[in-house]
Design a protein around this motif. Structure first.
Motif, mmCIF file in Angstrom:
data_model
loop_
_atom_site.group_PDB
_atom_site.id
_atom_site.type_symbol
_atom_site.label_atom_id
_atom_site.label_comp_id
_atom_site.label_asym_id
_atom_site.label_seq_id
_atom_site.Cartn_x
_atom_site.Cartn_y
_atom_site.Cartn_z
ATOM 1 N N ALA A 26 0.424 -9.614 7.904
ATOM 2 C CA ALA A 26 0.269 -10.624 8.939
ATOM 3 C C ALA A 26 -1.203 -10.963 9.152
ATOM 4 O O ALA A 26 -2.065 -10.076 9.190
ATOM 5 C CB ALA A 26 0.878 -10.118 10.251
ATOM 6 N N LYS A 27 -1.487 -12.241 9.238
ATOM 7 C CA LYS A 27 -2.818 -12.776 9.566
ATOM 8 C C LYS A 27 -3.897 -12.538 8.512
ATOM 9 O O LYS A 27 -5.065 -12.860 8.738
ATOM 10 C CB LYS A 27 -3.296 -12.237 10.917
ATOM 11 N N VAL A 28 -3.549 -11.995 7.345
ATOM 12 C CA VAL A 28 -4.582 -11.789 6.325
ATOM 13 C C VAL A 28 -4.988 -13.153 5.751
ATOM 14 O O VAL A 28 -4.181 -14.083 5.678
ATOM 15 C CB VAL A 28 -4.115 -10.864 5.178
ATOM 16 N N PRO A 29 -6.246 -13.303 5.334
ATOM 17 C CA PRO A 29 -6.680 -14.551 4.700
ATOM 18 C C PRO A 29 -5.950 -14.764 3.371
ATOM 19 O O PRO A 29 -5.760 -13.811 2.603
ATOM 20 C CB PRO A 29 -8.178 -14.324 4.470
ATOM 21 N N VAL A 30 -5.540 -15.997 3.113
ATOM 22 C CA VAL A 30 -4.761 -16.286 1.904
ATOM 23 C C VAL A 30 -5.324 -17.499 1.170
ATOM 24 O O VAL A 30 -5.982 -18.358 1.768
ATOM 25 C CB VAL A 30 -3.277 -16.530 2.229
ATOM 26 N N SER A 43 3.775 -28.466 4.433
ATOM 27 C CA SER A 43 4.580 -27.588 5.289
ATOM 28 C C SER A 43 4.197 -26.123 5.131
ATOM 29 O O SER A 43 4.213 -25.362 6.104
ATOM 30 C CB SER A 43 6.075 -27.773 5.005
ATOM 31 N N ILE A 44 3.832 -25.700 3.914
ATOM 32 C CA ILE A 44 3.469 -24.298 3.709
ATOM 33 C C ILE A 44 2.157 -23.988 4.425
ATOM 34 O O ILE A 44 1.984 -22.909 4.989
ATOM 35 C CB ILE A 44 3.385 -23.933 2.207
ATOM 36 N N ILE A 45 1.241 -24.947 4.432
ATOM 37 C CA ILE A 45 -0.030 -24.748 5.131
ATOM 38 C C ILE A 45 0.214 -24.635 6.634
ATOM 39 O O ILE A 45 -0.340 -23.758 7.312
ATOM 40 C CB ILE A 45 -1.010 -25.898 4.842
ATOM 41 N N LYS A 46 1.048 -25.509 7.170
ATOM 42 C CA LYS A 46 1.328 -25.493 8.608
ATOM 43 C C LYS A 46 1.955 -24.172 9.036
ATOM 44 O O LYS A 46 1.613 -23.617 10.092
ATOM 45 C CB LYS A 46 2.237 -26.665 8.964
ATOM 46 N N GLU A 47 2.867 -23.646 8.218
ATOM 47 C CA GLU A 47 3.504 -22.372 8.579
ATOM 48 C C GLU A 47 2.519 -21.216 8.519
ATOM 49 O O GLU A 47 2.524 -20.328 9.366
ATOM 50 C CB GLU A 47 4.702 -22.103 7.671
ATOM 51 N N LEU A 48 1.669 -21.220 7.515
ATOM 52 C CA LEU A 48 0.668 -20.149 7.399
ATOM 53 C C LEU A 48 -0.330 -20.204 8.549
ATOM 54 O O LEU A 48 -0.712 -19.176 9.105
ATOM 55 C CB LEU A 48 -0.064 -20.257 6.061
ATOM 56 N N LYS A 49 -0.748 -21.408 8.924
ATOM 57 C CA LYS A 49 -1.685 -21.545 10.033
ATOM 58 C C LYS A 49 -1.035 -21.167 11.361
ATOM 59 O O LYS A 49 -1.674 -20.561 12.226
ATOM 60 C CB LYS A 49 -2.223 -22.976 10.103
ATOM 61 N N GLN A 50 0.233 -21.507 11.528
ATOM 62 C CA GLN A 50 0.945 -21.112 12.745
ATOM 63 C C GLN A 50 1.036 -19.597 12.872
ATOM 64 O O GLN A 50 1.074 -19.055 13.982
ATOM 65 C CB GLN A 50 2.340 -21.732 12.754
ATOM 66 N N SER A 51 1.056 -18.923 11.718
ATOM 67 C CA SER A 51 1.089 -17.450 11.702
ATOM 68 C C SER A 51 -0.308 -16.850 11.692
ATOM 69 O O SER A 51 -0.471 -15.650 11.464
ATOM 70 C CB SER A 51 1.886 -16.965 10.479
ATOM 71 N N GLU A 52 -1.309 -17.695 11.899
ATOM 72 C CA GLU A 52 -2.708 -17.272 12.053
ATOM 73 C C GLU A 52 -3.340 -16.713 10.778
ATOM 74 O O GLU A 52 -4.219 -15.856 10.840
ATOM 75 C CB GLU A 52 -2.843 -16.274 13.206
ATOM 76 N N THR A 222 -2.935 -1.570 -1.224
ATOM 77 C CA THR A 222 -3.837 -2.076 -2.250
ATOM 78 C C THR A 222 -4.819 -3.080 -1.665
ATOM 79 O O THR A 222 -6.007 -3.079 -2.005
ATOM 80 C CB THR A 222 -3.031 -2.726 -3.392
ATOM 81 N N TYR A 223 -4.333 -3.941 -0.783
ATOM 82 C CA TYR A 223 -5.210 -4.899 -0.094
ATOM 83 C C TYR A 223 -6.335 -4.169 0.630
ATOM 84 O O TYR A 223 -7.516 -4.524 0.512
ATOM 85 C CB TYR A 223 -4.385 -5.732 0.883
ATOM 86 N N ASP A 224 -5.976 -3.134 1.393
ATOM 87 C CA ASP A 224 -6.973 -2.380 2.155
ATOM 88 C C ASP A 224 -7.961 -1.676 1.229
ATOM 89 O O ASP A 224 -9.166 -1.632 1.509
ATOM 90 C CB ASP A 224 -6.284 -1.363 3.052
ATOM 91 N N GLN A 225 -7.479 -1.129 0.128
ATOM 92 C CA GLN A 225 -8.338 -0.438 -0.831
ATOM 93 C C GLN A 225 -9.339 -1.402 -1.469
ATOM 94 O O GLN A 225 -10.535 -1.096 -1.585
ATOM 95 C CB GLN A 225 -7.493 0.221 -1.922
ATOM 96 N N ILE A 226 -8.849 -2.562 -1.881
ATOM 97 C CA ILE A 226 -9.727 -3.543 -2.534
ATOM 98 C C ILE A 226 -10.775 -4.052 -1.552
ATOM 99 O O ILE A 226 -11.957 -4.199 -1.908
ATOM 100 C CB ILE A 226 -8.886 -4.697 -3.115
ATOM 101 N N LYS A 227 -10.377 -4.305 -0.327
ATOM 102 C CA LYS A 227 -11.319 -4.770 0.684
ATOM 103 C C LYS A 227 -12.388 -3.718 0.953
ATOM 104 O O LYS A 227 -13.583 -4.034 1.050
ATOM 105 C CB LYS A 227 -10.568 -5.106 1.972
ATOM 106 N N GLU A 228 -11.977 -2.475 1.050
ATOM 107 C CA GLU A 228 -12.929 -1.381 1.276
ATOM 108 C C GLU A 228 -13.890 -1.231 0.098
ATOM 109 O O GLU A 228 -15.095 -1.050 0.277
ATOM 110 C CB GLU A 228 -12.154 -0.073 1.494
ATOM 111 N N GLU A 229 -13.346 -1.323 -1.107
ATOM 112 C CA GLU A 229 -14.178 -1.209 -2.305
ATOM 113 C C GLU A 229 -15.201 -2.332 -2.361
ATOM 114 O O GLU A 229 -16.377 -2.112 -2.679
ATOM 115 C CB GLU A 229 -13.288 -1.253 -3.554
ATOM 116 N N PHE A 230 -14.795 -3.532 -2.041
ATOM 117 C CA PHE A 230 -15.689 -4.692 -2.078
ATOM 118 C C PHE A 230 -16.776 -4.604 -1.005
ATOM 119 O O PHE A 230 -17.954 -4.826 -1.269
ATOM 120 C CB PHE A 230 -14.864 -5.964 -1.891
ATOM 121 N N LEU A 231 -16.384 -4.258 0.208
ATOM 122 C CA LEU A 231 -17.324 -4.279 1.325
ATOM 123 C C LEU A 231 -18.234 -3.058 1.375
ATOM 124 O O LEU A 231 -19.394 -3.159 1.779
ATOM 125 C CB LEU A 231 -16.562 -4.383 2.650
#
Length: 242
Positions: A26-30, A43-52, A222-231
């Protein structure tokens, strides 16, 4: 920009939203590319933006300036956060893209990035198919400078060119790098690739990761691991940290 965008390379909206919901994303950048946008449209953009979800709309526009301006005006109305064009369209096209984004935005306009060379392009293709007599490094550096002079906020480039671009254009000129893979992942159709760790070392401000996350056994982890590795510069391989 956000540091990590998940490339939503799915066939349709149902698969996309199900993936995000089932994997606690939820709310991750895409990043939404051509495949999904051409199937589902705004429509896909509107739904993603509505979900923040912060959204990078990756359509790589490349057309005459007037057409790009009108297209960007429409895309800005979707309230996406980042959009892009091909630098090869030239300075007037880039300037027109900014004009369109500014006219179509209700508040701050989306960031505009210019694609230097696709990460599937190598030196052989550059010279034999595109008939370019300069090296990849020279071409990308020139395109980056052209983009900055034309008012773009940054570029999409491979990790291999980040340091040269920063040297020429400064640290405030944004560098977003696709072609990111974990050390033991398949390269697929990419040739100029790097790990999240390498991207962080070079000075990239943002990375795009697709299959390494979307096809992982545990996408959220995996998302969290990659973000940690990058940052934070921690090399991580399939759940282990070194």
């Amino acid at each position: 920009m956000n540091p990590l965008y998940v490339a939503l390379d799915f066939e349709n909206k149902q698969q996309t939203l199900k993936f995000l919901e089932m994997n606690d994303l939820a709310k991750v950048p895409v990043k939404v590319g051509m495949e999904l946008f051409y199937k589902e449209g705004p429509s896909i953009i509107k739904e993603l933006k509505q979900s923040e979800h912060p959204v990078f709309l990756d359509l790589k526009l490349h057309d005459i300036p007037a057409t790009v301006k009108r297209a960007m005006k429409n895309l800005a109305s979707l309230e996406v956060d980042v959009v892009n064009v091909h630098t090869q369209g030239g300075s007037r096209m880039i300037e027109s893209a900014i004009e369109g984004l500014t006219e179509g935005s209700q508040g701050d306009r989306p960031l505009l990035l210019a694609v230097t060379q696709l990460t599937s392009t190598d030196e052989t293709m550059l010279k034999k198919e595109l008939l370019t007599n300069h090296s990849m490094e020279e071409v990308v550096a020139h395109y980056a400078q052209l983009s900055k002079n034309s008012g773009a906020d940054g570029v999409v480039c491979s990790v291999k060119e980040v340091k040269q671009i920063e040297k020429n254009c400064g640290s405030d000129f944004l560098k977003l790098t696709p072609g990111i893979r974990q050390a033991d992942d398949d390269l697929h159709d990419q040739v100029r690739v790097a790990t999240p760790y390498e991207a962080g070392l070079t000075g990239s401000q943002s990375i795009v990761v697709g299959r390494s996350i979307t096809q992982a056994k545990d996408p959220r982890r995996t998302y969290d691991q990659i973000k940690e590795e990058f940052l934070h510069g921690k090399k991580q391989y399939r759940g282990s940290v070194t």
